[in-house]
Design a protein around this motif. Structure first.
Motif, mmCIF file in Angstrom:
data_model
loop_
_atom_site.group_PDB
_atom_site.id
_atom_site.type_symbol
_atom_site.label_atom_id
_atom_site.label_comp_id
_atom_site.label_asym_id
_atom_site.label_seq_id
_atom_site.Cartn_x
_atom_site.Cartn_y
_atom_site.Cartn_z
ATOM 1 N N VAL A 182 -19.401 0.844 -3.883
ATOM 2 C CA VAL A 182 -18.377 0.981 -2.850
ATOM 3 C C VAL A 182 -17.011 1.032 -3.534
ATOM 4 O O VAL A 182 -16.607 0.081 -4.196
ATOM 5 C CB VAL A 182 -18.421 -0.220 -1.868
ATOM 6 N N ILE A 183 -16.352 2.183 -3.393
ATOM 7 C CA ILE A 183 -15.091 2.375 -4.122
ATOM 8 C C ILE A 183 -13.879 2.304 -3.198
ATOM 9 O O ILE A 183 -13.821 2.991 -2.188
ATOM 10 C CB ILE A 183 -15.089 3.736 -4.862
ATOM 11 N N GLU A 184 -12.956 1.440 -3.568
ATOM 12 C CA GLU A 184 -11.680 1.388 -2.845
ATOM 13 C C GLU A 184 -10.632 2.139 -3.680
ATOM 14 O O GLU A 184 -10.341 1.756 -4.807
ATOM 15 C CB GLU A 184 -11.245 -0.073 -2.658
ATOM 16 N N ASP A 185 -10.101 3.210 -3.102
ATOM 17 C CA ASP A 185 -9.089 3.987 -3.818
ATOM 18 C C ASP A 185 -7.758 3.254 -3.803
ATOM 19 O O ASP A 185 -7.315 2.794 -2.763
ATOM 20 C CB ASP A 185 -8.886 5.351 -3.144
ATOM 21 N N VAL A 186 -7.133 3.168 -4.977
ATOM 22 C CA VAL A 186 -5.821 2.516 -5.046
ATOM 23 C C VAL A 186 -4.767 3.574 -5.366
ATOM 24 O O VAL A 186 -4.803 4.181 -6.433
ATOM 25 C CB VAL A 186 -5.797 1.422 -6.142
ATOM 26 N N PRO A 187 -3.856 3.834 -4.441
ATOM 27 C CA PRO A 187 -2.812 4.827 -4.703
ATOM 28 C C PRO A 187 -1.799 4.297 -5.712
ATOM 29 O O PRO A 187 -1.736 3.093 -5.951
ATOM 30 C CB PRO A 187 -2.158 5.027 -3.337
ATOM 31 N N VAL A 188 -1.012 5.201 -6.282
ATOM 32 C CA VAL A 188 -0.017 4.765 -7.264
ATOM 33 C C VAL A 188 1.206 4.201 -6.548
ATOM 34 O O VAL A 188 1.764 4.822 -5.649
ATOM 35 C CB VAL A 188 0.415 5.923 -8.182
ATOM 36 N N VAL A 189 1.596 3.018 -6.952
ATOM 37 C CA VAL A 189 2.802 2.388 -6.425
ATOM 38 C C VAL A 189 3.775 2.185 -7.588
ATOM 39 O O VAL A 189 3.397 1.672 -8.633
ATOM 40 C CB VAL A 189 2.471 1.024 -5.764
ATOM 41 N N ILE A 190 4.988 2.653 -7.405
ATOM 42 C CA ILE A 190 6.019 2.483 -8.434
ATOM 43 C C ILE A 190 7.082 1.509 -7.930
ATOM 44 O O ILE A 190 7.168 1.251 -6.727
ATOM 45 C CB ILE A 190 6.709 3.825 -8.786
ATOM 46 N N TYR A 191 7.864 0.982 -8.868
ATOM 47 C CA TYR A 191 9.002 0.166 -8.471
ATOM 48 C C TYR A 191 10.241 1.050 -8.532
ATOM 49 O O TYR A 191 10.521 1.656 -9.567
ATOM 50 C CB TYR A 191 9.168 -1.036 -9.403
ATOM 51 N N CYS A 192 10.943 1.163 -7.423
ATOM 52 C CA CYS A 192 12.173 1.950 -7.392
ATOM 53 C C CYS A 192 13.361 1.009 -7.586
ATOM 54 O O CYS A 192 13.583 0.109 -6.777
ATOM 55 C CB CYS A 192 12.320 2.704 -6.073
ATOM 56 N N SER A 193 14.111 1.241 -8.674
ATOM 57 C CA SER A 193 15.211 0.319 -8.960
ATOM 58 C C SER A 193 16.419 0.593 -8.063
ATOM 59 O O SER A 193 17.282 -0.260 -7.907
ATOM 60 C CB SER A 193 15.610 0.387 -10.435
ATOM 61 N N GLU A 194 16.469 1.793 -7.472
ATOM 62 C CA GLU A 194 17.552 2.085 -6.519
ATOM 63 C C GLU A 194 17.336 1.300 -5.221
ATOM 64 O O GLU A 194 18.215 0.607 -4.737
ATOM 65 C CB GLU A 194 17.587 3.587 -6.187
ATOM 66 N N CYS A 195 16.138 1.433 -4.684
ATOM 67 C CA CYS A 195 15.807 0.730 -3.435
ATOM 68 C C CYS A 195 15.487 -0.747 -3.691
ATOM 69 O O CYS A 195 15.407 -1.529 -2.748
ATOM 70 C CB CYS A 195 14.582 1.347 -2.769
ATOM 71 N N GLN A 196 15.248 -1.079 -4.954
ATOM 72 C CA GLN A 196 14.771 -2.418 -5.311
ATOM 73 C C GLN A 196 13.534 -2.775 -4.490
ATOM 74 O O GLN A 196 13.457 -3.842 -3.874
ATOM 75 C CB GLN A 196 15.869 -3.455 -5.104
ATOM 76 N N ALA A 197 12.601 -1.828 -4.471
ATOM 77 C CA ALA A 197 11.386 -2.036 -3.680
ATOM 78 C C ALA A 197 10.225 -1.279 -4.303
ATOM 79 O O ALA A 197 10.422 -0.342 -5.074
ATOM 80 C CB ALA A 197 11.613 -1.537 -2.263
ATOM 81 N N GLU A 198 9.014 -1.711 -3.964
ATOM 82 C CA GLU A 198 7.823 -0.996 -4.395
ATOM 83 C C GLU A 198 7.582 0.157 -3.430
ATOM 84 O O GLU A 198 7.681 -0.014 -2.218
ATOM 85 C CB GLU A 198 6.620 -1.945 -4.405
ATOM 86 N N ARG A 199 7.280 1.320 -3.985
ATOM 87 C CA ARG A 199 7.071 2.501 -3.145
ATOM 88 C C ARG A 199 5.791 3.207 -3.555
ATOM 89 O O ARG A 199 5.510 3.348 -4.751
ATOM 90 C CB ARG A 199 8.232 3.492 -3.320
ATOM 91 N N ARG A 200 5.072 3.691 -2.561
ATOM 92 C CA ARG A 200 3.861 4.439 -2.840
ATOM 93 C C ARG A 200 4.207 5.900 -3.105
ATOM 94 O O ARG A 200 4.918 6.523 -2.314
ATOM 95 C CB ARG A 200 2.932 4.349 -1.633
ATOM 96 N N LEU A 201 3.712 6.457 -4.197
ATOM 97 C CA LEU A 201 3.995 7.858 -4.521
ATOM 98 C C LEU A 201 3.354 8.787 -3.512
ATOM 99 O O LEU A 201 2.251 8.530 -3.037
ATOM 100 C CB LEU A 201 3.455 8.220 -5.910
ATOM 101 N N LYS A 202 4.035 9.886 -3.240
ATOM 102 C CA LYS A 202 3.428 10.909 -2.377
ATOM 103 C C LYS A 202 2.363 11.666 -3.153
ATOM 104 O O LYS A 202 1.343 12.059 -2.614
ATOM 105 C CB LYS A 202 4.503 11.893 -1.904
ATOM 106 N N SER A 203 2.646 11.881 -4.442
ATOM 107 C CA SER A 203 1.726 12.659 -5.268
ATOM 108 C C SER A 203 1.814 12.149 -6.693
ATOM 109 O O SER A 203 2.906 11.780 -7.144
ATOM 110 C CB SER A 203 2.137 14.133 -5.199
ATOM 111 N N ILE A 204 0.690 12.131 -7.405
ATOM 112 C CA ILE A 204 0.775 11.643 -8.785
ATOM 113 C C ILE A 204 1.364 12.714 -9.707
ATOM 114 O O ILE A 204 1.459 12.525 -10.904
ATOM 115 C CB ILE A 204 -0.575 11.114 -9.344
ATOM 116 N N GLN A 205 1.763 13.829 -9.126
ATOM 117 C CA GLN A 205 2.473 14.835 -9.920
ATOM 118 C C GLN A 205 3.979 14.651 -9.820
ATOM 119 O O GLN A 205 4.737 15.373 -10.457
ATOM 120 C CB GLN A 205 2.094 16.239 -9.439
#
Ligand code: GTP
Ligand code: MG
Ligand code: ZN
Lengths: 120, 231
Positions: free
Chosen positions: A63-86
């Motif tokens: 059973v696989i749980e997909d984990v999307p890429v989350v980056i830290y945005c230093s402008e927003c000072q928040a964690e954000r989920r990428l729209k695309s890994i490209q």
């Protein structure tokens, strides 16, 4: 294709865990798979089925749980989920970021087991 | 009477063995004062050619270097690299499409690490599988040749994301294949903002000094000051 060797590592890890709990039967193996893990989900599912053949995990589900890429945005000072890994930029403000918080996971999370009854 | 299946938490990295081994290798490298650089790319992007030039130049300048080279089936690359006079070992991986920390560890047997300043590891030509395996290296270089097209980073974001520097190779062919250099930079920055990008031709030697200078600056920033020079 390295999914077969990854599948074998998963099987080894899960079997060890099951054995340490008294040779229980394994129904399912739960895995977290990051979008940046370098592992292809379908290839892994296929490899798992092949590699469990003849092992104590034969017939068990992966059973696989997909984990999307989350980056830290230093402008927003928040964690954000990428729209695309490209595109490693903040989906809210557009700032670039290489600061990956999540998305590299290749983690054995849990196993579903059934204790084997002791025969007296 | 049969019991209900129950969920047991495990929480372990699937590649834990590799990661532990890579960490212990990294410690060994550091203790011995050897800087380790790995090279990844698609098949034929020019890893061996660049490495041969690199070894030759570093040796000419009095550095002690060695190389490990992964290949599915042949020993050709090792034979080419040995022309530089550096100690070289081939790791024939058979059906395995990447190097792992265990292969690196085993192939180091018999080598005295403290006699080296710099060790290079050429991975198997493959832009997918090597990305999952830490080899204990200090620097991972990803190569892309102009003949592969500028969209490689978008097709293989993971490997670009795990690498420290991108090198665009075979620049002598850029014009002939109408390579879009600006597009390539843009694509690399898109999958790895801030990544350093170098361009060179191992054939003509253009850009080689900048590449070697970059390697040396990275070695020095690892507080190995004065150990390695490019003359
Ligand atoms: N024109 C030109 N050709 C090059 C250059 N670098 C490498 N080549 C050629 O590209 C081909 C492949 O080069 P290699 O160095 O063997 O590439 P590789 O990445 O080591 O290949 P694998 O180990 O098989 O993945 C060879 O024919 C080289 O002569 C370059 O800078 N310019
Ligand atoms: Mg090669
Ligand atoms: Zn933002």
């Amino acid at each position: 294709m390295h999914e077969l060797s990854i599948a074998i590592s998963i099987i080894e890890g899960a079997s060890q865990e099951a054995l340490s709990r008294g040779g229980a039967q394994v129904h399912a193996v739960h895995l977290k798979l990051g979008a940046l893990s370098g592992v292809v989900k379908d290839a892994l599912l296929f490899s798992y089925e092949v590699a469990t053949n003849g092992t104590m995990l034969e017939g068990s589900r992966l059973v696989i749980e997909d984990v999307p890429v989350v980056i830290y945005c230093s402008e927003c000072q928040a964690e954000r989920r990428l729209k695309s890994i490209q595109q490693f930029c903040c989906p809210v403000c557009g700032a670039l970021s290489s600061d990956v918080v999540r998305g590299r996971e290749l983690e054995l999370v849990a196993i579903e087991i059934e204790e084997v009854e002791e025969i007296v | 009477m049969s019991s209900q299946p129950r969920l047991v938490e495990v929480r372990q990295n699937v590649l834990k063995q590799n990661d532990l081994l890579a960490r212990s290798l990294r410690q060994r490298f550091e203790a011995a004062g050897v800087f380790v650089v790995s090279l990844v790319s698609s098949p034929g992007s020019g890893k061996t050619t660049l490495l041969e030039k690199t070894l030759t130049r570093l040796i000419d300048n009095g550095n002690r270097v060695a190389a490990l080279v992964g290949d599915l089936a042949t020993e050709n690359d090792a034979a080419r690299l040995a022309r530089s006079q550096a100690p070289v070992k081939q790791i024939v991986t058979g059906t395995v499409c990447h190097l792992d920390a265990d292969m690196v560890q085993r192939s180091l047997e018999g080598w005295e690490l403290k006699d080296l300043d710099c060790l290079f590891i050429e991975n198997v030509g493959n832009l997918v599988c090597p990305s999952s395996y830490d080899l204990g290296e200090n620097l991972r270089v990803v190569l892309m040749s102009v003949t592969e097209g500028e969209d490689k980073p978008l097709k293989y974001p993971t490997i670009f994301n795990t690498a420290d520097v991108a090198v665009i190779t075979k620049m002598d062919l850029a014009e002939a294949v109408e390579f879009d250099l600006a597009g390539a930079y843009e694509n690399i920055q898109s999958v790895r903002p801030g990544m350093e990008v170098l361009q060179l031709s191992a054939k003509t030697g253009d850009g080689l000094n900048e590449y070697l200078g970059f390697l040396v600056s990275r070695m020095e920033s690892r507080s190995l000051v004065g150990k390695v020079s490019v003359g």
